[in-house]
Enzyme design. Structure first.
Site, mmCIF file in Angstrom:
data_model
loop_
_atom_site.group_PDB
_atom_site.id
_atom_site.type_symbol
_atom_site.label_atom_id
_atom_site.label_comp_id
_atom_site.label_asym_id
_atom_site.label_seq_id
_atom_site.Cartn_x
_atom_site.Cartn_y
_atom_site.Cartn_z
ATOM 1 N N CYS A 79 0.832 -1.200 0.000
ATOM 2 C CA CYS A 79 0.000 0.000 0.000
ATOM 3 C C CYS A 79 0.874 1.261 0.000
ATOM 4 O O CYS A 79 1.585 1.508 -0.959
ATOM 5 C CB CYS A 79 -0.991 -0.037 1.147
ATOM 6 S SG CYS A 79 -2.353 1.154 0.940
ATOM 7 N N HIS A 187 -3.674 -5.109 -0.183
ATOM 8 C CA HIS A 187 -3.275 -5.605 1.140
ATOM 9 C C HIS A 187 -3.325 -7.136 1.159
ATOM 10 O O HIS A 187 -4.392 -7.717 1.361
ATOM 11 C CB HIS A 187 -4.220 -5.063 2.210
ATOM 12 C CG HIS A 187 -4.047 -3.616 2.501
ATOM 13 N ND1 HIS A 187 -3.150 -3.155 3.437
ATOM 14 C CD2 HIS A 187 -4.633 -2.525 1.971
ATOM 15 C CE1 HIS A 187 -3.208 -1.828 3.477
ATOM 16 N NE2 HIS A 187 -4.103 -1.425 2.591
ATOM 17 N N GLU A 189 -2.341 -9.067 3.461
ATOM 18 C CA GLU A 189 -2.712 -9.515 4.813
ATOM 19 C C GLU A 189 -4.217 -9.444 5.060
ATOM 20 O O GLU A 189 -4.709 -9.985 6.057
ATOM 21 C CB GLU A 189 -1.946 -8.695 5.858
ATOM 22 C CG GLU A 189 -2.479 -7.296 6.125
ATOM 23 C CD GLU A 189 -2.110 -6.261 5.095
ATOM 24 O OE1 GLU A 189 -2.446 -5.080 5.308
ATOM 25 O OE2 GLU A 189 -1.486 -6.615 4.065
#
Length: 212
Positions: A79, A187, A189
């Site tokens: 990001c 992202h 994650e």
């Protein structure tokens, strides 16, 4: 061990939790010695590019991360961590790290989607990533997998560094870099199984590089 780079501008905790879920040893740190000792570094970030660069400058961490990249330490930017690896960001008129040639630009809300409807800014939600060249991060990941995005600005590196694109009003670069230095706008994650697989692929690469 992976180091999650802590510069007061990121989503370090969510990355930490994802790595813990995978059983990958990791540590949130900004200590140069621990970053140097790590097999690889995840360089996350949320918020504004200007604030992120201010945090790096004030702590002297901009030179630390650039030095580790110069030493070929494996790095994965996420990001804002992806965006500020470039030369410049339109967000806050920010001079960035100048590791990858290019700039970060604001989405134009007059652009339209596949149904000819103006896009919303920020780009938020799930979207596909279209590989333009082979990338170790995507090993054994379904080409149709979707990843989670939240951003108003998009990377625009030089063409040689574009690894993958995503469609949102235009085809923008969503993955850039080169082997051992990767940057993703989404992202991983927060992207379910495909994102977790990507983090595991990065860790596997780091271990192999450390043994080489």
């Amino acid at each position: 061990m992976l180091a999650i780079f802590d510069y007061k501008a990121g989503n370090q905790t969510s990355v930490h939790r994802a790595l813990e879920h995978l059983g990958i040893p990791n540590q949130i740190t900004n200590e140069p010695e621990k970053l140097d000792e790590a097999d690889g570094i995840i360089f996350p970030g949320v918020g504004a590019a200007g604030q992120a660069m201010d945090e790096l400058h004030s702590a002297g961490l901009d030179d630390v991360i650039k030095g580790l990249i110069a030493q070929k330490k494996p790095v994965l930017g996420i990001c804002v961590g992806c965006q500020i690896l470039l030369d410049y960001s339109e967000e806050n008129d920010t001079k960035a790290l100048k590791v990858i040639p290019g700039e970060c630009r604001l989405f134009n809300p007059s652009w339209v989607d596949y149904e000819n409807i103006p896009i919303r800014v920020p780009h938020m939600g799930w979207n596909q990533v279209n590989l333009k060249k082979d990338c170790r991060l995507f090993k054994d990941i379904d080409p149709n997998a979707a990843f989670y995005f939240v951003h108003s600005y998009y990377p625009a590196p030089k063409d040689d560094f574009i690894i993958a694109t995503t469609r949102y009003g235009i085809d923008f670069c969503s993955v850039h870099g080169h082997e051992g230095l990767w940057a993703v706008q989404f992202h991983p994650e927060k992207s379910g199984r495909p994102g977790l697989k990507m983090l595991k692929n990065f860790h596997d690469y780091c271990l192999e590089a450390a043994d080489a």
